[in-house]
Design a protein around this motif. Structure first.
Motif, PDB file in Angstrom:
ATOM      1  N   VAL A 111       0.864  -1.183   0.000  1.00  0.00           N
ATOM      2  CA  VAL A 111       0.000   0.000   0.000  1.00  0.00           C
ATOM      3  C   VAL A 111       0.901   1.233   0.000  1.00  0.00           C
ATOM      4  O   VAL A 111       1.885   1.289   0.747  1.00  0.00           O
ATOM      5  CB  VAL A 111      -0.950   0.001   1.226  1.00  0.00           C
ATOM      6  N   VAL A 120       2.371  -4.479   3.537  1.00  0.00           N
ATOM      7  CA  VAL A 120       1.546  -4.465   4.752  1.00  0.00           C
ATOM      8  C   VAL A 120       0.975  -5.847   5.082  1.00  0.00           C
ATOM      9  O   VAL A 120       0.247  -5.997   6.061  1.00  0.00           O
ATOM     10  CB  VAL A 120       0.369  -3.456   4.628  1.00  0.00           C
ATOM     11  N   ALA A 133     -12.524  -2.854  -4.885  1.00  0.00           N
ATOM     12  CA  ALA A 133     -12.806  -1.997  -6.044  1.00  0.00           C
ATOM     13  C   ALA A 133     -14.136  -2.390  -6.687  1.00  0.00           C
ATOM     14  O   ALA A 133     -14.856  -1.537  -7.207  1.00  0.00           O
ATOM     15  CB  ALA A 133     -11.668  -2.105  -7.060  1.00  0.00           C
ATOM     16  N   PRO A 139     -10.987   2.918  -6.951  1.00  0.00           N
ATOM     17  CA  PRO A 139      -9.751   2.388  -7.548  1.00  0.00           C
ATOM     18  C   PRO A 139      -9.158   1.303  -6.641  1.00  0.00           C
ATOM     19  O   PRO A 139      -9.463   1.267  -5.444  1.00  0.00           O
ATOM     20  CB  PRO A 139      -8.819   3.611  -7.585  1.00  0.00           C
ATOM     21  N   ARG A 140      -8.334   0.453  -7.204  1.00  0.00           N
ATOM     22  CA  ARG A 140      -7.680  -0.599  -6.414  1.00  0.00           C
ATOM     23  C   ARG A 140      -6.954   0.024  -5.219  1.00  0.00           C
ATOM     24  O   ARG A 140      -6.189   0.983  -5.381  1.00  0.00           O
ATOM     25  CB  ARG A 140      -6.676  -1.349  -7.277  1.00  0.00           C
ATOM     26  N   ALA A 142      -4.747  -1.453  -3.168  1.00  0.00           N
ATOM     27  CA  ALA A 142      -3.423  -2.006  -2.855  1.00  0.00           C
ATOM     28  C   ALA A 142      -2.851  -2.636  -4.124  1.00  0.00           C
ATOM     29  O   ALA A 142      -3.576  -2.884  -5.093  1.00  0.00           O
ATOM     30  CB  ALA A 142      -3.550  -3.059  -1.755  1.00  0.00           C
ATOM     31  N   ILE A 144      -0.876  -6.013  -5.518  1.00  0.00           N
ATOM     32  CA  ILE A 144      -0.635  -7.408  -5.120  1.00  0.00           C
ATOM     33  C   ILE A 144       0.426  -7.969  -6.050  1.00  0.00           C
ATOM     34  O   ILE A 144       0.235  -8.031  -7.269  1.00  0.00           O
ATOM     35  CB  ILE A 144      -1.934  -8.252  -5.236  1.00  0.00           C
ATOM     36  N   GLN A 287      -6.753  -9.872   6.889  1.00  0.00           N
ATOM     37  CA  GLN A 287      -6.559  -8.610   6.152  1.00  0.00           C
ATOM     38  C   GLN A 287      -7.693  -7.638   6.454  1.00  0.00           C
ATOM     39  O   GLN A 287      -7.458  -6.450   6.669  1.00  0.00           O
ATOM     40  CB  GLN A 287      -6.474  -8.866   4.646  1.00  0.00           C
ATOM     41  N   GLU A 290      -7.310  -6.273  10.014  1.00  0.00           N
ATOM     42  CA  GLU A 290      -6.315  -5.187  10.116  1.00  0.00           C
ATOM     43  C   GLU A 290      -6.800  -3.914   9.434  1.00  0.00           C
ATOM     44  O   GLU A 290      -6.544  -2.815   9.895  1.00  0.00           O
ATOM     45  CB  GLU A 290      -4.980  -5.635   9.512  1.00  0.00           C
TER      46      GLU A 290
HETATM   47  P1  1OR Z   1      -9.014  -3.995  -4.236  1.00  0.00           P
HETATM   48  O1  1OR Z   1     -10.059  -4.310  -5.203  1.00  0.00           O
HETATM   49  O2  1OR Z   1      -8.934  -2.628  -3.699  1.00  0.00           O
HETATM   50  C1  1OR Z   1      -6.495  -4.560  -3.961  1.00  0.00           C
HETATM   51  O3  1OR Z   1      -7.594  -4.393  -4.851  1.00  0.00           O
HETATM   52  C2  1OR Z   1      -6.869  -5.568  -2.923  1.00  0.00           C
HETATM   53  O4  1OR Z   1      -5.918  -5.814  -1.917  1.00  0.00           O
HETATM   54  C3  1OR Z   1      -8.085  -5.096  -2.127  1.00  0.00           C
HETATM   55  O5  1OR Z   1      -9.198  -5.038  -2.997  1.00  0.00           O
HETATM   56  C4  1OR Z   1      -8.112  -6.110  -1.016  1.00  0.00           C
HETATM   57  O6  1OR Z   1      -8.753  -7.273  -1.431  1.00  0.00           O
HETATM   58  C5  1OR Z   1      -6.621  -6.432  -0.839  1.00  0.00           C
HETATM   59  N1  1OR Z   1      -5.909  -2.379   2.356  1.00  0.00           N
HETATM   60  C6  1OR Z   1      -6.527  -2.435   1.164  1.00  0.00           C
HETATM   61  N2  1OR Z   1      -6.627  -3.557   0.418  1.00  0.00           N
HETATM   62  C7  1OR Z   1      -6.102  -4.666   0.902  1.00  0.00           C
HETATM   63  C8  1OR Z   1      -5.442  -4.678   2.139  1.00  0.00           C
HETATM   64  C9  1OR Z   1      -5.337  -3.473   2.871  1.00  0.00           C
HETATM   65  N3  1OR Z   1      -5.032  -5.944   2.364  1.00  0.00           N
HETATM   66  C10 1OR Z   1      -5.413  -6.684   1.327  1.00  0.00           C
HETATM   67  N4  1OR Z   1      -6.063  -5.932   0.430  1.00  0.00           N
HETATM   68  N5  1OR Z   1      -4.678  -3.360   4.101  1.00  0.00           N
HETATM   69  C11 1OR Z   1      -3.778  -4.390   4.586  1.00  0.00           C
HETATM   70  C12 1OR Z   1      -4.284  -5.211   5.706  1.00  0.00           C
HETATM   71  C13 1OR Z   1      -3.366  -6.382   5.994  1.00  0.00           C
HETATM   72  C14 1OR Z   1      -4.770  -2.117   4.901  1.00  0.00           C
HETATM   73  C15 1OR Z   1      -3.524  -1.300   4.709  1.00  0.00           C
HETATM   74  C16 1OR Z   1      -3.569   0.014   5.404  1.00  0.00           C
END
Ligand code: 1OR
Ligand code: 1OR
Length: 326
Positions: A111, A120, A133, A139-140, A142, A144, A287, A290
């Motif tokens: 992130v 993270v 998203a 928007p996405r 994170a 991956i 996830q 958190e």
């Molecule tokens: P998306 O469609 O936004 C990225 O595409 C994906 O990463 C998201 O869906 C989640 O499925 C996944 N914060 C945001 N997205 C996360 C996080 C996350 N972890 C996994 N995803 N955090 C990490 C928590 C361990 C919070 C960070 C501040």
């Protein structure tokens, strides 16, 4: 008739007719609520692929509340994507195209903070990502990145919205009041509590079934919806454990949570949990825990301090709950 169809435009920050908040403009067509066979996506699969897909999907929380017909439509629509080591499966800021369930491989979650990407979290051969998203039209959130060669199962945006998002509207109706009533979530805003409802899955355990095993690695958090959960703990030394067996240390009832300790301390499970009678739990993955429960950490940490006091009272020693497998 097509011309007579009612199209409602849901504008930034408003609610759609199913009660869903949208973060940007999205056309909502009530006719899509009906099961439109034309929009069914089917990716044919070999027997081996179908078996692997079923195995990968069996613990996916977002699929837990689907009825068998919805689940079979989801499985039909999923397609396999092979991933190379180092590949970006998702890039933060992009539009959302697919939701992904991991078949195999390890993946890092990055992130950006002040323009700098920070790792993270990770996925290790299980789990799913890419739902945010698609759920919220954002928007996405994170990036991956695969840290090994692997494979994922993709589910296209339209099928995800048609089945999972529609089902989430039902979940909100079922769980909104319950989640609202939980004291340990009181630091969350209403919109944050709704997001909790969106990502939880329900799991049912039969009498005597083990929910958590002491010493296991942890990847989820539980809230008791109904029934009673028995928490037991083995003494620190193996010899003690064999001689004394496990001791009951607590019970959890409707509205109480468990399984937070290992997620907060990043250690193996400190105790075991068993169903007493039939138990229904709401389950959240690490996830989401958190990402969403940061504001509730104060309350949880206060309770963890209580565990330590109880530990001394029960076992007469400050056995290190941060190192339960020792
Ligand atoms: P998306 O469609 O936004 C990225 O595409 C994906 O990463 C998201 O869906 C989640 O499925 C996944 N914060 C945001 N997205 C996360 C996080 C996350 N972890 C996994 N995803 N955090 C990490 C928590 C361990 C919070 C960070 C501040
Ligand atoms: P976990 O992730 O370690 C087991 O998985 C769960 O049991 C743990 O999170 C807690 O949610 C729950 N000490 C440690 N864990 C406890 C305790 C506890 N009670 C419930 N759990 N104590 C009981 C205090 C009344 C102190 C030990 C005697």
């Amino acid at each position: 008739m097509r011309e007579q169809r009612l199209y409602i435009w849901c504008i930034r920050h408003s609610l759609d007719p199913t009660g869903y908040p949208y973060l940007c403009a999205e056309a909502y067509n009530p006719d899509e609520e009906e099961d439109d066979m034309e929009s069914r996506v089917i990716h044919p699969k070999t027997d081996d692929q179908r078996n692997r897909l079923q195995e990968a999907c069996k613990d996916i929380l977002l699929f837990k509340n689907l009825d068998p017909e919805q689940m079979s439509q989801v499985l039909d629509a999923m397609f396999e994507k092979l991933i190379e080591g180092g590949e970006h499966v998702i890039d933060q800021g992009d539009d959302g195209d697919n939701f992904y369930v991991i078949d195999r491989g390890t993946y890092d979650i990055y992130v950006k903070c002040d323009g700098v990407g920070r790792c993270v979290g990770t996925y290790d051969n299980r789990g799913s990502f890419g739902e945010l998203a698609l759920m919220y039209n954002t928007p996405r959130a994170a990036t991956i990145i695969a840290t090994s060669p692997g494979a994922v199962w993709g589910l296209d945006r339209l099928t995800f919205r048609r089945i999972i998002v529609k089902n989430n509207a039902k979940k909100r109706r079922m769980y909104e009041n319950f989640i609202e009533s939980l004291p340990f979530l009181k630091s969350l805003e209403v919109s944050e509590r709704l997001k909790v409802v969106d990502v939880i899955g329900t799991k049912v355990y039969s009498d005597g079934e083990q929910i958590i095993a002491q010493g296991d690695m942890a990847d989820c958090f539980f809230i008791v919806e109904s029934g009673e959960v028995r928490i037991t703990m083995k003494r620190k030394s193996k010899q003690d454990a064999e001689e004394n067996g496990a001791v009951e240390i607590a019970r959890c009832f409707r509205g109480q949570y468990f399984g937070e300790l290992a997620l907060v301390t990043n250690k193996p499970r400190a105790a075991s949990a068993f169903a007493l009678g039939t138990v229904k739990c709401l389950v959240m993955d690490v996830q989401a825990f958190e990402r969403l429960l940061g504001p509730c950490m104060e309350i949880m940490k206060r309770n963890i301090a209580n565990y330590e006091e109880q530990l001394v009272a029960l076992f007469g020693t400050n056995m290190d709950i941060a190192d339960p497998s020792a």
